[in-house]
Design an enzyme around this catalytic site. Structure first.
Site, short mmCIF file in Angstrom:
data_model
loop_
_atom_site.label_atom_id
_atom_site.label_comp_id
_atom_site.label_asym_id
_atom_site.label_seq_id
_atom_site.Cartn_x
_atom_site.Cartn_y
_atom_site.Cartn_z
N ARG A 1 -6.14 16.36 3.34
CA ARG A 1 -5.10 15.34 3.60
C ARG A 1 -3.74 15.81 3.04
O ARG A 1 -3.04 15.06 2.40
CB ARG A 1 -5.48 14.00 2.99
CG ARG A 1 -4.83 12.83 3.73
CD ARG A 1 -4.86 11.53 2.98
NE ARG A 1 -4.42 10.44 3.84
CZ ARG A 1 -3.92 9.30 3.41
NH1 ARG A 1 -3.82 9.05 2.13
NH2 ARG A 1 -3.55 8.38 4.25
N ASP B 1 -12.99 2.30 4.24
CA ASP B 1 -11.84 2.30 5.16
C ASP B 1 -12.26 1.76 6.52
O ASP B 1 -11.41 1.51 7.38
CB ASP B 1 -11.28 3.72 5.32
CG ASP B 1 -10.27 4.05 4.23
OD1 ASP B 1 -9.88 3.15 3.48
OD2 ASP B 1 -9.88 5.23 4.13
N ASP C 1 0.85 -1.20 0.00
CA ASP C 1 0.00 0.00 0.00
C ASP C 1 0.88 1.25 0.00
O ASP C 1 2.06 1.21 -0.39
CB ASP C 1 -0.98 -0.06 1.19
CG ASP C 1 -2.30 0.63 0.92
OD1 ASP C 1 -2.33 1.87 0.99
OD2 ASP C 1 -3.30 -0.06 0.60
N ASP D 1 -6.08 4.82 -5.83
CA ASP D 1 -6.77 5.55 -4.76
C ASP D 1 -7.08 6.99 -5.19
O ASP D 1 -6.56 7.49 -6.20
CB ASP D 1 -5.87 5.55 -3.52
CG ASP D 1 -6.65 5.50 -2.22
OD1 ASP D 1 -7.79 5.99 -2.20
OD2 ASP D 1 -6.11 4.98 -1.23
N MET D 2 -7.88 7.68 -4.40
CA MET D 2 -8.25 9.08 -4.66
C MET D 2 -8.76 9.63 -3.34
O MET D 2 -9.87 9.35 -2.94
CB MET D 2 -9.35 9.08 -5.73
CG MET D 2 -9.66 10.40 -6.36
SD MET D 2 -11.04 11.21 -5.53
CE MET D 2 -11.37 12.52 -6.65
N CYS E 1 -10.31 2.61 -5.31
CA CYS E 1 -10.44 3.03 -3.93
C CYS E 1 -10.54 4.55 -3.94
O CYS E 1 -9.92 5.21 -4.76
CB CYS E 1 -9.18 2.59 -3.17
SG CYS E 1 -9.13 3.09 -1.45
C1 GLA Z 1 -6.89 5.53 1.70
C2 GLA Z 1 -7.32 4.09 1.45
C3 GLA Z 1 -6.59 3.16 2.40
C4 GLA Z 1 -5.11 3.32 2.21
C5 GLA Z 1 -4.71 4.79 2.42
C6 GLA Z 1 -3.27 5.00 2.07
O1 GLA Z 1 -7.37 5.99 2.91
O2 GLA Z 1 -8.68 3.96 1.55
O3 GLA Z 1 -6.98 1.83 2.16
O4 GLA Z 1 -4.74 2.89 0.92
O5 GLA Z 1 -5.48 5.65 1.61
O6 GLA Z 1 -2.87 6.31 2.24
#
Ligand code: GLA
Length: 721
Positions: free
Chosen positions: A438, A543, A361, A473-474, A521
């Site tokens: 963030r 999450d 990740d 992701d985003m 995601c």
């Molecule tokens: C998001 C995703 C998590 C993880 C974090 C990493 O919050 O939903 O699963 O990948 O980013 O920064």
């Protein structure tokens, strides 16, 4: 199952397996809806005007056609229909009105492409009706598309606008689908929430006025989902009318629901209009995203199954692996504290437990040691990966596992090489201070240079490395949505062009890395929509990995979307997984969709590792096929009682996987869980115990004992003998 035109009565008839949709052209100009419902032998009743005062009409039709009172198909702004309109265009003369006249039609097999946007794939039964409409004053041409997906009882709608006038037009609102119901005796189901508690179930009676759901966040969002349904009041999940709607798009959307003076209900699905306008030069075209609807007279459950089958057959990408990999993800176990040695331990323990893939990740690139830096710098951090990704991934794979990696292409930290080199590549409004969320900013994905940079950097970093899986992701929403490369009159296009750029990059990834799967995601399930599902095989559901919250999130996600997309991990956020019951409960909850793991497996006891091994083997051998491809039936709704129960079954009901999950502790009592669709002529065996049941007995139900714990669950697998 087809589309026909009855030229004597000027009626178009669209038929799917179980439903019929009828449109009549009245006064040779205006399409009106006659019917949407079950396919019966009854002929469809022709248009019958209603008459009320205060509703305008034209001299030639008089009260026989008042736009304000008809069941419309698509409505121009200020065209005499005072309900919410579908299309609003700033014309050269300064007004925004649109009046559309029918000009002709075309019926053809298959469907048209929608340039740059995701849309449902056609199959051999797919047919399309094109209704050709024109505004005779401005010469704006509007093609209205109706595509039928007969096997799944789904009809899709979208429009293509072409400016055939002699000057510029500005589109101010452009919806994709309109449907007028002749009553409001419905409850509306919508999914609302927030980060880490997305898609909560809400079922409320319709009321006079508007009751919209929408996103203005630049993503379909955690806060509302584009899926909605109207279902008959007072009916259970398997009875009554239920009509579902959804949108094949991942940015701002608007689901408009309005009950009018006649008690009719208008539903419209389309692009969010608050931060949208689109300039059409002479001769230019604009095509809206696709919206879909499905009609069920066997309740919400069947409506969901229609959408599940439709999404599996026409939206989701082809599987790139024969079986879906069970992943071990590093996030909740390590956060940013990853390096080669840590990852190697994950690879060893994953392989020993039969887990198929390790997903590395966040934290592997640039100066990414926490969430304040590095986004945009998509090359490995050499302090963590001394010799680069290629030898590292090779070593990981030497343990016999596949390898996945996390990316967040659309974002940049102010503290990054990329931002320092190209501050002008962010979405921004001239003169305004940038806003972070963030600690990150949003790239202007409508800028071709940004897309080219991302293609180049990902090509350089990943080509030849052997990545099997991308987690895309985003992690923030879009505000100050302006683009430095667009002229002032096109600033309203920035959000839409952003999505076009995102989709282009997805398509590039799929072409460049055809053997890799994408898990989508957005801070969990913040883009849990049909647009993303077109490119991503799975979506990280939330999450929030607490099993009790997940029971609810998963139940409501299943209303509109199939289990095959619902990425579910067994996690250990409160460090109780060493308790066998906790591990079992979390696994049973995760079996709502494709299962993965997200805790520190290397540090777990041998007992936990052994249990995980058995769980993974069971998942692949016993359950996976039913979860990914089976039909879904609900038994208990966790928003209405202390349990969740559902089953997945294959088409001939020869294999049934039944799940019972108790939410809160309660005094021990016997609960009966009926399997109402079991084959009444068959005998089944409970694969675990060998106990036999007739189909009739299963229909009555199996018994389970509730417990004074919050970890009581049971899974049965029944097979026909
Ligand atoms: C998001 C995703 C998590 C993880 C974090 C990493 O919050 O939903 O699963 O990948 O980013 O920064």
């Amino acid at each position: 199952m087809s589309i026909r035109f009855d030229s004597e009565r000027n009626i178009f008839m669209l038929e799917t397996q179980k439903t019929r949709y009828a449109i009549q052209i009245v006064f040779d100009k205006f399409p009106v809806n006659l019917y949407y419902g079950p396919k019966t032998d009854e002929p469809v009743a022709e248009y019958d005007p209603s008459v009320y005062s205060f509703s305008p009409y034209y001299a030639d039709t008089r009260l026989n056609y008042c736009p304000d009172l008809v069941r419309a198909e698509y409505v121009g702004f200020d065209s005499g229909d005072f309900r919410t309109s579908s299309l609003k265009v700033r014309n050269a003369n300064g007004d925004s009105m649109v009046v559309l006249h029918y000009k002709g039609y075309r019926i053809f097999d298959g469907r048209e492409e929608i340039p740059g946007l995701p849309y449902a794939d056609a199959d051999e039964d797919t047919q399309t009706l094109e209704l050709q409409m024109l505004d005779p004053v401005t010469n704006l041409e509007v093609m209205m598309y109706y595509t039928i997906f007969p096997k799944e009882d789904v009809i899709s709608r979208y429009v293509k606008l072409t400016n055939n006038s002699t000057s510029k037009l500005v589109i101010e609102k452009c919806m994709s689908l309109l449907h007028d119901f002749t009553s409001h005796n419905y409850d509306m189901i919508s999914l609302y929430g927030q980060h880490a508690m997305e898609r909560k179930y809400q079922r409320v009676p319709l009321h006079y006025g508007q009751q919209n759901v929408f996103s203005r966040r630049g993503a379909s969002s955690h806060h509302y989902n584009p899926f909605i349904a109207l279902c008959e009041q007072g009916k259970g999940p398997d009875e009554g009318i239920a009509v579902g709607f959804n949108f094949v798009y991942s940015g701002n959307f608007l689901d408009e629901v309005e009950v009018d003076q006649q008690g009719y209900t208008r539903v419209q699905i389309g692009l969010g209009q608050d931060n949208f306008s689109y300039l059409l030069d002479k001769g230019e075209s604009f095509t809206s995203p696709e919206a879909v609807m499905t009609y069920s007279y066997e309740g919400i459950s069947q409506m969901s199954r229609n959408f599940h089958a439709f999404t599996r057959n026409h939206i989701l990408p082809e599987e790139v692996f024969e079986t879906r990999p069970v992943v071990l993800n590093t996030w909740e176990a390590c956060y940013f504290n990853i390096n080669e040695d840590v990852l190697e331990k994950f690879a060893e323990s994953a392989a020993a437990s039969g887990i198929d893939m390790v997903v590395m990740d966040d934290g592997w690139f640039g100066e990414r040691n926490n969430d304040t830096a590095g986004l945009g710098d998509w090359y490995e951090n050499r302090n963590k990966f001394k010799n680069g990704l290629t030898p590292f991934v090779k070593r990981m794979k030497s343990h016999g596992i596949k390898f996945g990696i996390w990316i967040e292409p659309e974002m940049v930290n102010p503290n990054s090489e990329l931002f320092r080199a190209h501050p002008e590549w962010c979405l921004q409004c001239k003169g305004r201070e940038l806003m972070q969320s963030r600690s990150q900013l949003v790239l202007d994905m409508g800028n071709p240079k940004v897309i080219q940079y991302l293609k180049d950097v990902f090509d350089m970093t990943f080509s030849g490395v052997g990545i099997d899986y991308f987690k895309w992701d985003m992690n923030r929403h879009l505000c100050h949505v302006g683009s430095p490369i667009l002229p002032p009159e096109r600033q309203g296009e920035a959000g839409f062009r952003y999505m076009l750029g995102v989709y282009e990059l997805f398509r590039w990834f799929k072409k460049k890395f055809p053997k890799a799967m994408i898990e989508n995601c957005s801070g969990g399930g913040g883009r849990y929509d049909l647009g993303m599902m077109k490119y991503s095989t799975m979506i990280w559901t939330s999450d929030n990995t607490d099993p009790h919250d997940r029971i609810k999130i998963q139940y409501s996600s299943m209303l509109g979307y199939p289990a095959a997309t619902m990425s579910c991990h067994v996690a250990n956020h409160d460090n109780i997984i060493e308790t066998p019951q906790a591990l079992k409960y979390r696994y049973d909850v995760a079996l709502g969709g494709p299962v993965g793991y997200e805790f520190h497996l290397p540090n777990a006891s041998d007992k936990v590792k052994e249990t995980v091994k058995k769980q993974v083997a069971d998942y692949h051998e016993k359950y996976e096929d039913l979860i990914l491809r089976g039909d879904y039936y609900t038994v208990f709704n966790p928003y209405e009682c202390n349990y969740s129960a559902h089953y997945y079954a294959n088409g001939d009901m020869s294999r049934i996987m039944l799940t019972f999950l108790q939410d809160n502790p309660e005094e021990p009592a016997i609960v009966t869980v009926p399997v109402a669709r079991a084959d009444v002529d068959a005998v089944y065996v409970d694969v675990e115990t060998g106990v036999k049941y007739t189909g009739a007995q299963l229909r009555e139900g199996v018994k389970v004992l509730t417990e004074n714990t919050d970890m009581n669950s049971k899974i049965w697998l029944f097979e026909k003998v």
